[in-house]
Every structure is written in C-alpha cells, then in structure tokens.
Design an enzyme around this catalytic site. Structure first.
Site, PDB file in Angstrom:
ATOM      1  N   ASP A   3      75.329 141.469 -47.673  1.00  0.00           N
ATOM      2  CA  ASP A   3      76.161 141.153 -48.823  1.00  0.00           C
ATOM      3  C   ASP A   3      75.709 139.781 -49.315  1.00  0.00           C
ATOM      4  O   ASP A   3      75.035 139.038 -48.581  1.00  0.00           O
ATOM      5  CB  ASP A   3      77.640 141.124 -48.403  1.00  0.00           C
ATOM      6  N   LEU A   4      76.047 139.422 -50.531  1.00  0.00           N
ATOM      7  CA  LEU A   4      75.620 138.137 -51.090  1.00  0.00           C
ATOM      8  C   LEU A   4      76.731 137.088 -51.078  1.00  0.00           C
ATOM      9  O   LEU A   4      76.686 136.130 -50.320  1.00  0.00           O
ATOM     10  CB  LEU A   4      75.076 138.332 -52.513  1.00  0.00           C
ATOM     11  N   ASP A   5      77.737 137.258 -51.924  1.00  0.00           N
ATOM     12  CA  ASP A   5      78.757 136.228 -52.128  1.00  0.00           C
ATOM     13  C   ASP A   5      79.552 135.943 -50.866  1.00  0.00           C
ATOM     14  O   ASP A   5      80.140 136.842 -50.268  1.00  0.00           O
ATOM     15  CB  ASP A   5      79.722 136.644 -53.238  1.00  0.00           C
ATOM     16  N   ARG A  20      79.095 143.801 -54.653  1.00  0.00           N
ATOM     17  CA  ARG A  20      80.011 144.457 -55.578  1.00  0.00           C
ATOM     18  C   ARG A  20      80.329 143.567 -56.780  1.00  0.00           C
ATOM     19  O   ARG A  20      81.305 143.784 -57.474  1.00  0.00           O
ATOM     20  CB  ARG A  20      81.319 144.822 -54.860  1.00  0.00           C
TER      21      ARG A  20
END
Length: 188
Positions: free
Chosen positions: A23-25, A87
């Site tokens: 995932d990024l954030d 997302r």
C-alpha cells in the site's frame, strides 16, 4: 549488509513470494495523498523527499526504501515482482511521487522498481484480482503490506499472505510476512 548477513537473517531455504505488494499512503510513505495540495511536485535532493505545490512533504519510510532497494538488487528476489496498490482518489499524485522518489543509488525510482500499479479508488480485492488476471500468479504466492486492517482482512480472504503495518512499513513486517509465507507453503 552483505549477502551472507541477509541470508542468515531471512534464511536460505525460505520460499520466496512471486509478488510483494505495498500500500502507499501511511504505509510506504508518511503522508496521505488527499492531504496534499497537488502539482507541481518536485524532488528535494538534499532531503530525499518530494514536495507538492505548497511545500507539503512526501517521504518514504526508511525501511520502505531499503527493502525496495533489496527487492530490486538482491539476487534472491530475481523472480519476485513488486506491486503498488492504493485506494486513493488521487492516483495522479501517487504516480508522480512514485516517479520522483529514488530507490538506492543507481537511479531507480519507486516506479522503476514496481512491475504492477493498481492505484485507484475501490476495494483492494479488485486490485489483487487485476494483478492475478494479468500475471496468472496465484494469490497464495503473494504477500501484501497495508496500514489499514480492513484491507488486510479483505485481501487475506483471497489467500494472499498479509501483514498489518499500523505505524507504516518496517523491515520487521517483511520478516513477519516471509515467516508466515514459509509456514503457509510448508503446510500445503
């Protein structure tokens, strides 16, 4: 670290997943895309981070940087592909940051390390199904890191080895994922 130190820490006989997904954030980097003010984005060399139009910072967690560099350069990962799944409603911000944030010392960026980019609103299950459709790699040969437990819960139902990273990605989570992955392979 030397190759032998890494082998000793992770274990030479361990099964290696074919996809390592992040995932990024608030998992790979410290901020959330929705908190940014948008482009233009620029890389600040002396601080090794990206800033948006108002000076807000996007900084990779140190362990994210180190593990991505290892995944790109260490021979034991030669058959493993990196995926970034998010997302976010701001995929253009995320993609710009991926293209600007460096990994290692040889000119790679997060984007050049990645092979799969599923960065759009929706359920993470859809992200993983898209990767599976494109690659035919079984879900059971993937590991995934996310700071939101609901994503871990959802994606684990597919058979992906998932690790919750509540304070962002740390090396200990890779070690945990590899241990869980190895245990799942040995129980098959």
């Amino acid at each position: 670290q030397t190759d032998s130190a890494m082998s000793k820490r992770v274990g030479e006989d361990i099964h290696i997943p074919r996809i390592v997904a992040f995932d990024l954030d608030a998992c790979s980097w410290e901020t959330e895309m929705y908190l940014l003010n948008g482009p233009p984005f620029s890389f600040v060399e002396e601080r090794r981070h990206v800033v948006d139009s108002s000076g807000d910072v996007v900084r990779m967690f140190d362990d994210t940087h180190d593990v991505l560099d290892e995944l790109k350069t260490h021979g034991k990962w030669k058959n493993t592909e990196v995926a970034f799944v998010s997302r976010t409603y701001y995929p253009e911000y995320a993609n710009e940051c991926l293209n600007l944030l460096p990994v290692g010392q040889d000119g790679h960026t997060m984007a050049s390390v990645g092979a799969h980019f599923e960065i759009y609103p929706g359920c993470k299950i859809d992200h993983f199904k898209a990767i599976h459709r494109r690659t035919s790699i079984p879900f059971e040969e993937m590991i995934f890191f996310d700071n939101e437990y609901r994503n871990i819960r959802d994606v684990s139902r597919l058979g992906v080895t998932c690790v919750h990273t509540p304070e962002g990605f740390r090396r200990k989570y890779l070690d945990q994922a590899l241990k869980l992955y190895k245990e799942s392979k040995e129980s098959q």
